[in-house]
Design a protein around this motif. Structure first.
Motif, short mmCIF file in Angstrom:
data_model
loop_
_atom_site.label_atom_id
_atom_site.label_comp_id
_atom_site.label_asym_id
_atom_site.label_seq_id
_atom_site.Cartn_x
_atom_site.Cartn_y
_atom_site.Cartn_z
N PHE A 145 8.88 0.69 53.92
CA PHE A 145 8.82 -0.52 54.71
C PHE A 145 7.38 -0.97 54.93
O PHE A 145 7.09 -2.17 54.94
N ILE A 146 6.47 -0.02 55.09
CA ILE A 146 5.06 -0.37 55.21
C ILE A 146 4.57 -1.04 53.93
O ILE A 146 3.84 -2.05 53.96
N ALA A 204 10.14 5.05 55.95
CA ALA A 204 9.07 4.41 56.71
C ALA A 204 7.92 3.96 55.82
O ALA A 204 7.46 2.81 55.96
N ILE A 210 14.77 8.18 58.17
CA ILE A 210 13.71 7.44 58.87
C ILE A 210 12.34 7.82 58.33
O ILE A 210 11.51 6.96 58.02
N LEU A 211 12.08 9.12 58.19
CA LEU A 211 10.77 9.55 57.70
C LEU A 211 10.58 9.22 56.22
O LEU A 211 9.46 8.98 55.78
N ALA A 251 12.29 10.21 66.20
CA ALA A 251 13.19 9.80 65.11
C ALA A 251 14.59 10.38 65.31
O ALA A 251 15.57 9.76 64.91
#
Length: 87
Positions: free
Chosen positions: A12-13, A9, A5-6, A71
Protein backbone atom coordinates in the motif's frame (compact mmCIF):
# COMPACT_ATOMS: atom_id res chain seq x y z
CA UNK A 1 -4.83 -11.34 10.04
CA UNK A 2 -1.53 -10.07 11.48
CA UNK A 3 0.43 -11.64 8.63
CA UNK A 4 -1.91 -10.09 6.07
CA UNK A 5 -1.58 -6.64 7.62
CA UNK A 6 2.21 -6.82 7.93
CA UNK A 7 2.59 -8.37 4.48
CA UNK A 8 0.45 -5.90 2.55
CA UNK A 9 1.45 -2.69 4.36
CA UNK A 10 4.53 -2.11 2.15
CA UNK A 11 2.42 -2.76 -0.95
CA UNK A 12 0.00 0.00 0.00
CA UNK A 13 2.91 2.35 0.67
CA UNK A 14 4.24 1.57 -2.81
CA UNK A 15 0.84 2.23 -4.37
CA UNK A 16 0.48 5.56 -2.57
CA UNK A 17 3.98 6.66 -3.58
CA UNK A 18 3.34 5.68 -7.22
CA UNK A 19 0.05 7.58 -7.26
CA UNK A 20 1.66 10.68 -5.72
CA UNK A 21 4.39 10.57 -8.36
CA UNK A 22 1.85 10.32 -11.19
CA UNK A 23 -0.15 13.24 -9.81
CA UNK A 24 2.96 15.42 -9.77
CA UNK A 25 3.97 14.44 -13.31
CA UNK A 26 6.79 12.04 -12.45
CA UNK A 27 7.29 8.34 -13.13
CA UNK A 28 8.11 7.34 -9.55
CA UNK A 29 9.67 4.28 -7.99
CA UNK A 30 8.33 0.77 -8.66
CA UNK A 31 5.35 -0.35 -6.59
CA UNK A 32 7.46 -3.05 -4.93
CA UNK A 33 10.17 -0.56 -3.85
CA UNK A 34 9.22 -0.77 -0.11
CA UNK A 35 9.82 -4.54 -0.22
CA UNK A 36 13.26 -3.98 -1.78
CA UNK A 37 14.10 -1.45 0.92
CA UNK A 38 12.97 -3.81 3.69
CA UNK A 39 15.09 -6.59 2.23
CA UNK A 40 18.12 -4.29 2.14
CA UNK A 41 17.51 -3.07 5.70
CA UNK A 42 17.19 -6.60 7.12
CA UNK A 43 20.60 -7.47 5.67
CA UNK A 44 22.30 -4.61 7.51
CA UNK A 45 24.30 -5.22 10.65
CA UNK A 46 23.29 -3.57 13.92
CA UNK A 47 25.91 -1.21 15.30
CA UNK A 48 25.59 0.09 18.86
CA UNK A 49 27.81 2.69 20.44
CA UNK A 50 29.72 1.63 23.53
CA UNK A 51 28.12 4.46 25.51
CA UNK A 52 24.55 3.61 24.50
CA UNK A 53 22.14 2.44 27.16
CA UNK A 54 20.04 -0.71 27.20
CA UNK A 55 17.05 1.30 25.97
CA UNK A 56 18.59 1.80 22.54
CA UNK A 57 19.03 -1.97 22.20
CA UNK A 58 15.51 -2.89 23.31
CA UNK A 59 13.52 -0.10 21.66
CA UNK A 60 13.32 -1.79 18.19
CA UNK A 61 11.97 -4.94 19.85
CA UNK A 62 9.44 -2.95 21.87
CA UNK A 63 8.33 -1.08 18.74
CA UNK A 64 7.90 -4.34 16.81
CA UNK A 65 5.90 -5.96 19.62
CA UNK A 66 3.61 -2.93 19.86
CA UNK A 67 3.09 -3.02 16.08
CA UNK A 68 2.12 -6.69 16.18
CA UNK A 69 -0.21 -6.07 19.14
CA UNK A 70 -1.94 -3.22 17.31
CA UNK A 71 -2.26 -5.34 14.15
CA UNK A 72 -3.75 -8.19 16.20
CA UNK A 73 -6.56 -5.86 17.32
CA UNK A 74 -7.68 -5.00 13.77
CA UNK A 75 -10.33 -7.06 12.01
CA UNK A 76 -9.39 -8.04 8.44
CA UNK A 77 -12.15 -9.01 6.03
CA UNK A 78 -14.56 -11.40 7.69
CA UNK A 79 -12.05 -12.60 10.27
CA UNK A 80 -12.33 -11.54 13.88
CA UNK A 81 -9.29 -9.88 15.41
CA UNK A 82 -6.95 -12.07 17.44
CA UNK A 83 -7.21 -9.72 20.42
CA UNK A 84 -10.74 -8.47 21.03
CA UNK A 85 -12.68 -7.20 23.99
CA UNK A 86 -16.02 -5.57 24.72
CA UNK A 87 -16.18 -1.82 24.97
Amino acid sequence: SVLIILGFAPLFIGLVNKQKAKLTGRIGAPILQPYYELQRLFKKETINATTSSFISRFSPLINFISLITAAAMLPVGFWKPLINFNG
